[in-house]
Design an enzyme around this catalytic site. Structure first.
Site, PDB file in Angstrom:
ATOM      1  N   ASP A 125       0.869  -1.174   0.000  1.00  9.06           N
ATOM      2  CA  ASP A 125       0.000   0.000   0.000  1.00  9.06           C
ATOM      3  C   ASP A 125       0.911   1.231   0.000  1.00  9.06           C
ATOM      4  O   ASP A 125       2.111   1.124   0.285  1.00  9.06           O
ATOM      5  CB  ASP A 125      -0.881  -0.029   1.249  1.00  9.06           C
ATOM      6  N   ASP A 161      -0.139   5.217   0.946  1.00  8.09           N
ATOM      7  CA  ASP A 161      -0.380   6.175   2.036  1.00  8.09           C
ATOM      8  C   ASP A 161      -0.556   5.452   3.362  1.00  8.09           C
ATOM      9  O   ASP A 161      -1.411   4.578   3.504  1.00  8.09           O
ATOM     10  CB  ASP A 161      -1.628   7.013   1.741  1.00  8.09           C
ATOM     11  N   ASP A 173      -1.899  -1.079   5.781  1.00  6.72           N
ATOM     12  CA  ASP A 173      -2.197  -0.503   7.094  1.00  6.72           C
ATOM     13  C   ASP A 173      -3.680  -0.420   7.411  1.00  6.72           C
ATOM     14  O   ASP A 173      -4.048  -0.001   8.513  1.00  6.72           O
ATOM     15  CB  ASP A 173      -1.603   0.915   7.177  1.00  6.72           C
TER      16      ASP A 173
END
Length: 229
Positions: free
Chosen positions: A11, A13, A169
């Site tokens: 991922d 951001d 996240d």
């Protein structure tokens, strides 16, 4: 000991790059354009993870506006572009990418940020050359939490699902990895919202990106030279 996966899909951001402050700035600039109240970075961070349209929708609805988001998006994307290069790589990210790349592990990114914003950011942060594939929110007809973009990246890299690891996240990363049938690692420092990191089924939960190597007993691997990524 060799890294146990042939492809790692990250991922962006909240995983590779801390972009909350610049994303918040782009949201607030857009809210000001419409003469609406603005919000602090902490509030806006809670809306990150589902793509630009959902982000600005959350912001406008929270501000009490029911304006058509189609009218808002062009201005928001202009502000987003103005701040897109401000994200900072988290500690140890570049070294970890360099090490994995030097060991022959293929690397890719799957993000709900539009693809046109990803490559310039990676180039500015010295990371672009490490990646074999990039999929953004507008690259394919489906995006996370669908597993389609993850499977697409594995197919493009000619790597089996079982040899692919996802690192993220958020709940979108978890759902996408499950849908794709891929193992996943979660970072504890990102934009997790209400996700229970330790009961999501992750292979590991890490506090720093270099821990991705430690949790697979790779702590003794030498770092490659930065000059030859």
């Amino acid at each position: 000991m060799a890294f146990p996966y042939s492809l790692v899909i990250f991922d962006l951001d909240g995983t590779l790059v801390d972009s909350a402050a610049d994303i918040a700035e782009s949201v607030n600039r857009t809210l000001r354009d419409w003469k609406l109240p603005t919000y602090d970075t902490g509030q806006i961070t809670g809306w990150i993870g589902e793509g630009s349209r959902k982000l600005i929708t959350y912001a406008f609805r929270h501000a009490g506006s029911d304006v058509d988001i189609d009218e808002v998006m062009p201005g928001f994307l202009e502000h987003y572009a103005e701040t897109a290069l401000d994200g900072i790589a988290y500690e140890g990210v570049v070294d970890t990418l360099a090490l994995l790349h030097a060991q022959g592990v293929k690397l890719a990114v799957c993000t709900n940020k539009n693809e046109e914003f990803v490559r310039p950011l990676f180039e500015a942060r010295g990371m672009l050359s490490y990646f074999d594939g990039i999929v953004g929110a507008n690259t394919l007809p489906e995006r996370k939490p669908s597993g389609v973009p993850l499977r697409y990246l594995a197919t493009q890299a000619h790597v089996e699902i079982g040899q692919t690891l996802v690192v993220g996240d958020s709940e979108s990363d978890v759902l996408a990895a499950r849908d794709a049938g891929m193992a996943f690692v979660l970072v504890s420092y990102g934009y997790r919202k209400s996700l229970d990191l330790y009961n999501a089924g992750a292979v590991a939960v890490i506090d720093r990106m270099p821990d991705l190597l430690t949790c697979f007993n790779l702590r003794d691997m030498p770092l490659p030279s930065r000059s030859t990524p």
